[in-house]
Design a protein around this motif. Structure first.
Motif, PDB file in Angstrom:
ATOM      1  N   GLU A  55      -2.228   5.521   0.630  1.00 10.96           N
ATOM      2  CA  GLU A  55      -3.511   4.972   1.090  1.00 10.96           C
ATOM      3  C   GLU A  55      -3.967   5.709   2.340  1.00 10.96           C
ATOM      4  O   GLU A  55      -3.181   5.911   3.276  1.00 10.96           O
ATOM      5  CB  GLU A  55      -3.395   3.482   1.386  1.00 10.96           C
ATOM      6  N   TYR A  56      -5.242   6.094   2.361  1.00  9.74           N
ATOM      7  CA  TYR A  56      -5.756   6.863   3.491  1.00  9.74           C
ATOM      8  C   TYR A  56      -7.230   6.549   3.716  1.00  9.74           C
ATOM      9  O   TYR A  56      -7.993   6.595   2.760  1.00  9.74           O
ATOM     10  CB  TYR A  56      -5.574   8.363   3.209  1.00  9.74           C
ATOM     11  N   PRO A  57      -7.642   6.199   4.957  1.00  7.75           N
ATOM     12  CA  PRO A  57      -6.788   6.010   6.123  1.00  7.75           C
ATOM     13  C   PRO A  57      -5.928   4.758   5.994  1.00  7.75           C
ATOM     14  O   PRO A  57      -6.156   3.929   5.110  1.00  7.75           O
ATOM     15  CB  PRO A  57      -7.794   5.873   7.265  1.00  7.75           C
ATOM     16  N   ALA A  58      -4.956   4.619   6.898  1.00 11.95           N
ATOM     17  CA  ALA A  58      -4.043   3.482   6.846  1.00 11.95           C
ATOM     18  C   ALA A  58      -4.792   2.185   7.144  1.00 11.95           C
ATOM     19  O   ALA A  58      -5.688   2.157   7.996  1.00 11.95           O
ATOM     20  CB  ALA A  58      -2.911   3.684   7.856  1.00 11.95           C
ATOM     21  N   PHE A  59      -4.428   1.133   6.430  1.00 11.23           N
ATOM     22  CA  PHE A  59      -5.046  -0.170   6.653  1.00 11.23           C
ATOM     23  C   PHE A  59      -4.380  -0.818   7.860  1.00 11.23           C
ATOM     24  O   PHE A  59      -3.155  -0.898   7.955  1.00 11.23           O
ATOM     25  CB  PHE A  59      -4.886  -1.059   5.414  1.00 11.23           C
ATOM     26  N   LEU A  60      -5.191  -1.301   8.772  1.00  9.75           N
ATOM     27  CA  LEU A  60      -4.694  -1.835  10.040  1.00  9.75           C
ATOM     28  C   LEU A  60      -4.324  -3.316   9.912  1.00  9.75           C
ATOM     29  O   LEU A  60      -5.101  -4.111   9.401  1.00  9.75           O
ATOM     30  CB  LEU A  60      -5.768  -1.659  11.108  1.00  9.75           C
ATOM     31  N   ILE A  61      -3.123  -3.661  10.368  1.00  4.61           N
ATOM     32  CA  ILE A  61      -2.756  -5.068  10.535  1.00  4.61           C
ATOM     33  C   ILE A  61      -2.965  -5.382  12.014  1.00  4.61           C
ATOM     34  O   ILE A  61      -2.193  -4.959  12.874  1.00  4.61           O
ATOM     35  CB  ILE A  61      -1.295  -5.347  10.118  1.00  4.61           C
TER      36      ILE A  61
END
Length: 521
Positions: free
Chosen positions: A253-259
């Motif tokens: 997955e790009y960009p990374a999903f933010l937690i």
């Protein structure tokens, strides 16, 4: 040739709020916003957590917010700037509300205040877990209703115009330089336009795309820092790269999903790959330590165990409240088969923010005359070596406001020279080998991730420097002789910002905040 009073490069919170204030304050002036993608495609849109401000003065204070910011900045902040921003925050937040931003409220009608890592009080105003998208919505709506603002999408700024072009002479870095606008690629028509402007506002955001794993959108290619550097503007503190500790670990997955940081603020617990808590070993604040500490702790745990991720445990939290506050995070996890009621969320660090950039003073003035800058592209002194969570959107609001306040006294005195030259692309040939650009872009990201990441060393930095010099020479040949494209210009800027980060890292002789060298331990 296009002439405008204000040229705003970038469409995040810094650029849009400046444009709105300039259009309101100077009603007879023309304001032109250019952005290289859709109107709302910027780092602001992807900000989840919110904006920090001292809202409830019965439990919070400017002194506490200031102290939290200074602690996070690890001794590199400018304390006068920090105090100025913190004291300005409530007024700037009220303006956002007046412009139509909908922040979450409690059942009794008060604003719901969250807490994130490094904060000693609940002071984060938020809109669920999509605060940035809500702010963009409100600001774009206001901009579209302003009669004297022109908003141009798919217009990519190539270079700032200075005496170098106007007087056709090389400028030395210590010479006083004036900005007269920018050369801009109309991506749909594939022509370069010349925008001359009395005032140019650089609000281009960050540079996350120099790394393989980042939470930044694909438009974050360091354009503003690179353009300003080529125009001989002062740059500093770019070695301080903030890695967000908890990006969702989802290979491919790009960009990374933010937690969001706010998830830990609500009480989520970090566990290693085998389910054991570990933050107590690194900081007494545990999960609420500042981002640099948490990111290095996770990085160390990953290296010790050889595992690809750690976990964020939300299983003990009230699910109904969690889902209400973090609907997108809940939905994203569920789409991957992760039920936060019973499953841990796999996370790992990802590049998130650059704390340095183009030097500006309290008025958002750069070292170039008539060039202002605001937002992540800048080094204001607020963040120091490590940004306190949710101070970035605030920074853009405050410095864009200060820029307009400064221009009230001097805007009417600024003139545009008549001899600004148009773009000259004679002698170039159409570049058909896009594979060269793609390959080099991937190589930049690999170099930076392997050698200039969370933990650096002298040997790694030397390797990065050598490889980037080769890429620079290859790109320069391509750029000088090829028809321009956004991809080619972005690569040029990625190489420049990567080189600057590496050089500033080589010159840093002590570990602070977002900079950590194994050789300085």
């Amino acid at each position: 040739m296009h002439t405008t009073d204000f040229l705003v490069i970038g469409s995040g919170i810094a650029g849009l709020s400046f444009a709105l204030k300039a259009a309101t304050e100077f009603k007879d002036a023309t304001v032109t916003i250019i952005t290289k993608n859709e109107k709302n495609e910027c780092n602001t849109k992807y900000a989840q957590g919110g904006i920090s401000t001292v809202w409830d003065k019965t439990v919070d204070s400017f002194e506490q917010h200031t102290q939290d910011t200074l602690i996070a900045g690890d001794g590199i902040c400018d304390e006068k700037v920090v105090k100025m921003v913190v004291k300005s925050a409530p007024d700037r937040l009220q303006e956002l509300i007046d412009w139509g931003t909908q922040f979450d409220k409690t059942s009794n009608g008060e604003y719901s205040l969250g807490r994130e890592g490094g904060h000693s009080q609940d002071r984060i105003l938020h809109h669920k877990d999509i605060t940035g998208a809500e702010i963009e919505r409100a600001l774009i709506e206001q901009v579209e209703n302003a009669e004297n603002i022109t908003f141009l999408t798919y217009h990519y700024a190539i270079d700032l115009i200075t005496e170098h072009q106007v007087k056709k002479k090389q400028i030395k870095r210590k010479e006083k330089v004036t900005c007269f606008g920018a050369y801009v690629l109309d991506e749909k028509k594939n022509i370069v336009k010349t925008f001359s402007a009395k005032v140019t506002m650089l609000a281009t955001g960050g540079n996350g795309q120099v790394y393989n794993t980042t939470t930044n959108p694909v438009v974050a290619t360091g354009d503003g820092i690179a353009m300003a550097y080529r125009a001989k503007a002062e740059i500093s503190d770019v070695e301080f790269i903030q890695f967000h500790p908890t990006a969702l670990y989802n290979p491919g997955e790009y960009p990374a999903f933010l937690i969001s940081e706010a998830v830990r603020g609500e009480g989520a617990i970090l566990r290693d790959y085998y389910g054991e808590r570990f933050m107590k070993k690194y900081d007494d604040r545990e999960e609420l330590a500042s981002r640099d500490i948490v990111a290095r702790a996770i990085d160390n745990e990953l290296k010790k165990s050889g595992t690809p991720n750690v976990y964020l445990d939300c299983t003990h939290l009230d699910y109904k409240a969690f889902k209400k506050h973090f609907p997108n995070i809940t939905e994203k996890c569920m789409s991957l088969g992760i039920d936060v009621r019973k499953d841990y969320i796999p996370v790992s660090p990802a590049q998130h923010y650059i704390c340095g950039g183009v030097n500006v003073n309290k008025k958002a003035k750069t070292s170039l005359k008539n060039l202002y800058a605001s937002g992540e592209v800048t080094r204001t002194g607020l963040h120091g070596a490590n940004r306190l969570a949710s101070n970035s959107l605030l920074e853009g609001l405050v410095f864009s406001h200060n820029a307009v306040e400064n221009l009230k006294k001097r805007f009417h005195k600024i003139t545009i020279p008549q001899n600004v030259p148009v773009w000259n692309d004679s002698g170039v040939v159409k570049n058909m080998e896009k594979i060269l650009i793609t390959h080099d872009r991937n190589e930049v990201k690999t170099i930076m991730s392997n050698y200039v990441g969370i933990v650096r060393s002298n040997e790694r930095l030397l390797r990065a420097e050598k490889r980037l010099k080769v890429l620079y020479e290859d790109n320069k040949r391509l750029y000088d002789h090829s028809e321009l494209s956004t991809d080619l210009c972005e690569l040029r800027n990625l190489i420049t910002t990567a080189y600057l980060i590496t050089q500033f890292s080589k010159n840093r002789k002590e570990n602070r905040g977002g900079f950590y060298s194994a050789d300085l331990v």
